[in-house]
Design a protein around this motif. Structure first.
Motif, PDB file in Angstrom:
ATOM      1  N   UNK A 246     -14.059 -51.191  48.633  1.00 16.53           N
ATOM      2  CA  UNK A 246     -15.054 -51.316  49.699  1.00 16.53           C
ATOM      3  C   UNK A 246     -15.280 -49.951  50.327  1.00 16.53           C
ATOM      4  N   UNK A 247     -16.530 -49.529  50.337  1.00 17.93           N
ATOM      5  CA  UNK A 247     -16.874 -48.247  50.929  1.00 17.93           C
ATOM      6  C   UNK A 247     -17.283 -48.458  52.380  1.00 17.93           C
ATOM      7  N   UNK A 248     -16.434 -48.004  53.308  1.00 21.17           N
ATOM      8  CA  UNK A 248     -16.705 -48.115  54.729  1.00 21.17           C
ATOM      9  C   UNK A 248     -17.008 -46.738  55.299  1.00 21.17           C
ATOM     10  N   UNK A 249     -17.336 -46.693  56.589  1.00 17.43           N
ATOM     11  CA  UNK A 249     -17.711 -45.430  57.217  1.00 17.43           C
ATOM     12  C   UNK A 249     -16.582 -44.397  57.119  1.00 17.43           C
ATOM     13  N   UNK A 250     -15.344 -44.852  57.292  1.00 14.46           N
ATOM     14  CA  UNK A 250     -14.202 -43.935  57.285  1.00 14.46           C
ATOM     15  C   UNK A 250     -13.737 -43.569  55.890  1.00 14.46           C
ATOM     16  N   UNK A 251     -14.272 -44.203  54.876  1.00 10.20           N
ATOM     17  CA  UNK A 251     -13.871 -43.872  53.512  1.00 10.20           C
ATOM     18  C   UNK A 251     -13.752 -45.106  52.638  1.00 10.20           C
ATOM     19  N   UNK A 252     -13.122 -44.935  51.477  1.00 18.53           N
ATOM     20  CA  UNK A 252     -12.982 -46.004  50.502  1.00 18.53           C
ATOM     21  C   UNK A 252     -11.719 -46.806  50.786  1.00 18.53           C
ATOM     22  N   UNK A 253     -11.862 -48.129  50.878  1.00 19.67           N
ATOM     23  CA  UNK A 253     -10.718 -49.022  51.074  1.00 19.67           C
ATOM     24  C   UNK A 253     -10.429 -49.713  49.747  1.00 19.67           C
ATOM     25  N   UNK A 254      -9.199 -49.561  49.265  1.00 20.67           N
ATOM     26  CA  UNK A 254      -8.786 -50.147  47.991  1.00 20.67           C
ATOM     27  C   UNK A 254      -7.878 -51.339  48.274  1.00 20.67           C
TER      28      UNK A 254
END
Length: 367
Positions: free
Chosen positions: A262-270
């Motif tokens: 998931x690409x969020x504002x703070x970066x990529x969440x795996x």
């Protein structure tokens, strides 16, 4: 410092001007408290619809409001003006960011600006309560769920009414109140970054060639012995996540490794999880969701994003150019394995001779 806990109710309606649907606010409800959470005052107002003239059946059922009730309300900008005077310089709180997004949407529609005039400092009560209760970081805790976990009596609360929901939020805060801990959740809403972050839309990455995805993100350790497991077969995209079969040589066990990006504002969440093969096969035969209600082990990893801090529109363009296919179809299909994407050191060697090998040997003997 005073706090104002705000809750809104809205109606989904079609706008001819926007040529699309929007959430039109129909009710404001708020409670003002001091720094010791003593109630100072309350605010309640119905908003007369200007975009959609009729309430949807679902909203009527949830709120018990009627079109006749809303006909007696004030226009949106009148309610906004009154609420701003009533709130003063207090810190605004809401349960989750959905109310803030609805305010931004309505402010943009009625006055042409995304800025909320009375919002200076903001606290997301949902995030604060999740932190204090050590709630699952991969899930969102609803207001009723929080009240049940804290043992709060809800018999006198009329759910899905703005003022009652704001009072229930206050009761949750009173149970978990910590002045020092709460200060860490106060955000400066006058900065542009606040709006950039809250308006950023999370994107599920469905392309393994995205430069933000690391090779280590695709590796799994056995949940029994903890050693590195070996992947068998290619990655398959299903339900917006990748999965593949893994084999552990140490304990000779097999399992499905599932990973989602998931690409969020703070970066990529795996998000990683391990699915038992037997239980998964049973669920597939029964036609159930293979990823639901199966005990998993999850890991969240934040990756650096080189486009952070830039204009959201430009940022989305850059990510599209780098990542490639963020809106790719999520139907199940086989994808090229990792060695085709250049992320594996495996090399497939073809034999030099096949059918012509014997003929070449016979020619050499005759010579």
């Amino acid at each position: 410092m005073d706090f104002v806990i705000l809750d809104l109710e809205w109606n989904g309606t079609y706008s001819r001007r926007l040529k699309g649907f929007m959430n039109e606010i129909i009710e404001f409800g708020a409670v003002k408290v001091d720094e010791n959470l003593n109630i100072l005052d309350t605010f309640s107002a119905l908003v007369r619809p200007q975009v959609g003239k009729k309430l949807s059946g679902k909203i009527k059922t949830l709120t018990n409001l009627t079109n006749e009730d809303l006909a007696t309300g004030l226009q949106f900008m009148q309610v906004m003006s009154r609420f701003k005077k009533w709130m003063g310089k207090a810190i605004l709180m809401t349960w989750g960011t959905s109310d803030i997004l609805a305010l931004i949407e309505n402010c943009k529609y009625f006055c042409g600006s995304e800025r909320i005039p009375f919002l200076k400092k903001y606290v997301n009560l949902q995030s604060y309560c999740e932190e204090k209760l050590h709630y699952d970081v991969n899930k969102r805790m609803g207001l009723s769920t929080s009240a049940q976990l804290l043992g709060i009596d809800e018999q006198d609360i009329e759910h899905h009414r703005a003022l009652d929901d704001s009072m229930l939020s206050l009761r949750c805060l009173q149970k978990l109140y910590d002045k020092e801990a709460l200060q860490l959740f106060v955000q400066n809403a006058e900065e542009k970054v606040f709006y950039d972050k809250i308006l950023f839309k999370t994107v599920i990455v469905c392309d393994l060639s995205n430069p933000l995805i690391k090779r280590t993100d695709m590796m799994f350790n056995c949940d029994i012995c903890g050693r590195r497991a070996q992947r068998e077969g290619d990655w398959v995209l299903k339900n917006k996540s990748y999965r593949a079969t893994f084999y552990c040589k140490n304990c000779r066990s097999k399992f499905y490794g599932r990973v989602q990006f998931k690409l969020k504002y703070d970066g990529l969440v795996v998000k990683k999880s391990i699915l038992p093969i037997k239980e998964l096969e049973v669920r597939e035969k029964e036609g159930k969701d293979v990823c639901a209600r199966i005990p998993t082990k999850e890991v969240r990893v934040m990756a650096k994003d080189s486009t952070k801090g830039k204009n959201p529109k430009k940022r989305e363009t850059l990510l599209t150019q780098e990542g490639g296919k963020a809106k790719e179809s999520t139907q199940a299909k086989e994808l090229p394995n990792m060695r085709e994407t250049g992320k594996s050191q495996e090399v497939k060697v073809k034999p030099r001779y096949r059918g012509n090998y014997k003929k070449k040997v016979e020619l050499k003997k005759k010579d």
